[in-house]
Design an enzyme around this catalytic site. Sequence first.
Site, PDB file in Angstrom:
ATOM      1  N   ALA A   8     -16.909  -5.753  17.306  1.00  6.44           N
ATOM      2  CA  ALA A   8     -15.528  -6.190  17.528  1.00  6.44           C
ATOM      3  C   ALA A   8     -15.093  -6.076  18.981  1.00  6.44           C
ATOM      4  O   ALA A   8     -13.991  -6.491  19.330  1.00  6.44           O
ATOM      5  CB  ALA A   8     -14.569  -5.389  16.636  1.00  6.44           C
ATOM      6  N   HIS A  33     -13.757 -20.688  24.561  1.00  6.79           N
ATOM      7  CA  HIS A  33     -12.735 -19.833  25.170  1.00  6.79           C
ATOM      8  C   HIS A  33     -13.319 -18.468  25.515  1.00  6.79           C
ATOM      9  O   HIS A  33     -14.025 -17.860  24.712  1.00  6.79           O
ATOM     10  CB  HIS A  33     -11.555 -19.655  24.207  1.00  6.79           C
ATOM     11  CG  HIS A  33     -10.299 -19.220  24.884  1.00  6.79           C
ATOM     12  ND1 HIS A  33     -10.134 -17.940  25.383  1.00  6.79           N
ATOM     13  CD2 HIS A  33      -9.145 -19.879  25.150  1.00  6.79           C
ATOM     14  CE1 HIS A  33      -8.937 -17.839  25.927  1.00  6.79           C
ATOM     15  NE2 HIS A  33      -8.318 -19.004  25.804  1.00  6.79           N
TER      16      HIS A  33
END
Length: 298
Positions: free
Chosen positions: A171, A82
């Site tokens: 992140a 994804h």
Amino acid sequence: MTKIIECIPNFSEGINTEIIEGLADIVRNTPGATLLDYSADASHNRSVFTFVGSVEAASACAVTLAKYAAEKIDLTKHVGEHPRMGAVDVIPFVPVKNMTMDEAVEVAKAVGEKIAAEAGIPVFLYEDAATKETRRNLAAVRKGQFEGMAEKMTKDAWKPDFGPAQPHPTAGVVAVGARMPLIAFNVNLSTDDVNIANNIAKIVRGSSGGFKHVKGIGIMLEDRNIAQVSMNLVNYEGTPIYRVVELIRVEAARYGVHITGTELIGLAPAKALIDSAEYYLQIENFDYNKQVLENHLL
């Protein structure tokens, strides 16, 4: 009247059960928030959570989840089918009860600002919360993914709405927004040729001339050795599930391929599923409001 809002954060982790359960525990332990559903997919390497609560509870929970994800998920080591740009990739808010979309937008903005301040993650506002029309579409925001985001953010057009001008080193970035209900729906094919899934995705998605309310890509499910058309249906009344499935069925047949199954990720409005049941059962003169038992009970 109590305002209820739904939050559906997506995380770039679908394998490490300790991290996934840690995320679930944050929701479970947030007073005023209720975890409705969560699921993880190893091939996508992604998990999707759905919870509801008061504005205060949902907002606080979303911020805590983002901080936990930033601490536990390292995108420099992340591999999955994804597309992704952040440890917590996207945080959409959906007004559920006694709330307007404008109010949901204000929640998204407040949460985005707090995530940037407390987690050090750049935040892009998208969908109804977008500050620029070019940021309304999540695919446009995510283009380039984690690996290309640093270069993308050097351009004036892609300065974040909140937070530092560079991605968080591990992140990445996060999109926070407000939108109406979306259905994450996948169709599995009887082939290991991902090019077929990509070709079909191009036909069904709105950005390349297909259905206006469909976003889709072709991916490979390595653990099952099958190709999949992975989609987001952003308006199930404008483009119902069954219509998308039937077009995929027709296009797959061109390649000698058939549909082996479908997947619903997270939750969907009951009407979206009942509309498909009505279509396939060919029920004449069906009245959703009068002939569904639960509508009378609830």
